[in-house]
Write an enzyme that holds these catalytic residues in place. Sequence first.
Site, mmCIF file in Angstrom:
data_model
loop_
_atom_site.group_PDB
_atom_site.id
_atom_site.type_symbol
_atom_site.label_atom_id
_atom_site.label_comp_id
_atom_site.label_asym_id
_atom_site.label_seq_id
_atom_site.Cartn_x
_atom_site.Cartn_y
_atom_site.Cartn_z
ATOM 1 N N THR A 248 -15.084 -2.473 9.880
ATOM 2 C CA THR A 248 -14.400 -1.311 9.432
ATOM 3 C C THR A 248 -14.898 -0.115 10.067
ATOM 4 O OG1 THR A 248 -14.302 -2.195 7.120
ATOM 5 C CG2 THR A 248 -14.255 0.310 7.494
ATOM 6 N N THR A 249 -16.578 -0.213 10.508
ATOM 7 C CA THR A 249 -16.865 1.090 11.222
ATOM 8 C C THR A 249 -16.520 0.932 12.537
ATOM 9 O OG1 THR A 249 -18.894 0.766 9.579
ATOM 10 C CG2 THR A 249 -19.167 2.166 11.312
ATOM 11 N N TYR B 148 -3.562 -4.031 1.420
ATOM 12 C CA TYR B 148 -2.351 -3.588 1.247
ATOM 13 C C TYR B 148 -1.370 -4.379 0.535
ATOM 14 C CZ TYR B 148 2.127 -1.072 1.949
ATOM 15 O OH TYR B 148 3.523 -0.380 1.654
ATOM 16 N N TYR C 243 -15.497 -10.820 3.083
ATOM 17 C CA TYR C 243 -15.827 -9.400 3.342
ATOM 18 C C TYR C 243 -14.928 -8.759 1.951
ATOM 19 C CZ TYR C 243 -16.031 -4.432 4.981
ATOM 20 O OH TYR C 243 -16.220 -3.234 5.019
ATOM 21 N N ARG D 171 -10.905 -0.140 0.055
ATOM 22 C CA ARG D 171 -10.364 -0.038 1.229
ATOM 23 C C ARG D 171 -9.056 -0.893 1.246
ATOM 24 N NH1 ARG D 171 -12.009 2.925 5.859
ATOM 25 N NH2 ARG D 171 -14.381 3.638 5.522
ATOM 26 N N LYS E 110 -19.941 -10.383 2.093
ATOM 27 C CA LYS E 110 -20.353 -9.164 2.260
ATOM 28 C C LYS E 110 -19.604 -8.306 1.089
ATOM 29 C CE LYS E 110 -20.002 -4.736 4.980
ATOM 30 N NZ LYS E 110 -19.484 -4.131 6.249
ATOM 31 N N ILE F 69 -25.074 -5.258 5.646
ATOM 32 C CA ILE F 69 -24.394 -5.027 6.535
ATOM 33 C C ILE F 69 -24.023 -3.490 6.827
ATOM 34 C CG2 ILE F 69 -22.273 -5.430 8.177
ATOM 35 C CD1 ILE F 69 -22.186 -8.243 7.179
#
Length: 296
Positions: A48-49, A111, A137, A142, A166, A208
């Site tokens: 993501t980052t 989504y 994850y 999100r 995660k 993480i």
Amino acid sequence: MIRHKLAGVGVALVTPFTIDGKVDYKALARMIDYVIDGGVDYIVALGTTAETPTLYMPERAVIAMFITNQIAGRVPLVMGCGGNSTSEVLDQLREFDLRGADAILSVTPYYNKPSQEGLYQHFRTVSEHSPLPVILYNIPGRTGVNMTAETTLRIASDFDNVVGIKEASGDIGQMQRILDSRSDGLLVLSGDDGMTLDLMERGGDGVISVAANAFPRRFMQCVGHAKAGDFEAARREYAALDEAVRALFAEGNPTGVKCALATMGLIGPTMRLPLVEGSAALRERFRTLIAEYDLH
């Protein structure tokens, strides 16, 4: 053993861009060396980052190869391979050069809002096609869907190459249910810097981290105390980081961490739309906090 290699602190590495929006490979190399020198246990690429949704698939493949080569075996590498189409994730598994990676990190499909059975079938398919161990994850803030503890445990129980989760649900009760019922080999990692110590005190394996991009030495000192079982010392160390960590997320991630890194002179602040650079007020806040708490 993979659990020992990927316990502690993995850094969710940023993707630096030049002022005209191209991938800044010189800055990316600098970041890799910076976090390794700062003592992180491993690197997570294309998460993501890394602003991965704004990267074209050919860019992702080149970045994956570049990061692998720059790490040069100094620390383990986890490669992000996720998407909201199961077939697209399988494409990534085929097209990325994963020979230098130790595991993949695969996010719940976003989504689409699949059911728990849909999540199970998605990760069944990913696990069957992955040449590497898989870390799940879960980040419902999100993706729009929460993978329950029961689904996580079912997937981990049924597929031997699923080695960790995660957990970024923000629900410590859900994390506790996973900890209580997990098999011995399942890694439980925090997806939130601010919940790292709470999770580790309950038996979790690490984090993480976003913050480890900017403040790797200080963050590693904190988690080092936690790994040694000295949570009083860990919380004292974290007190110096707390305000800076909260600032990292004040305008969203990775806006905040790129703002901090730019303030420190490590990368430029450029983001790809729809994300925009941190505000002048946030830059000033980081200048103050970095000086006040000696976070260089």
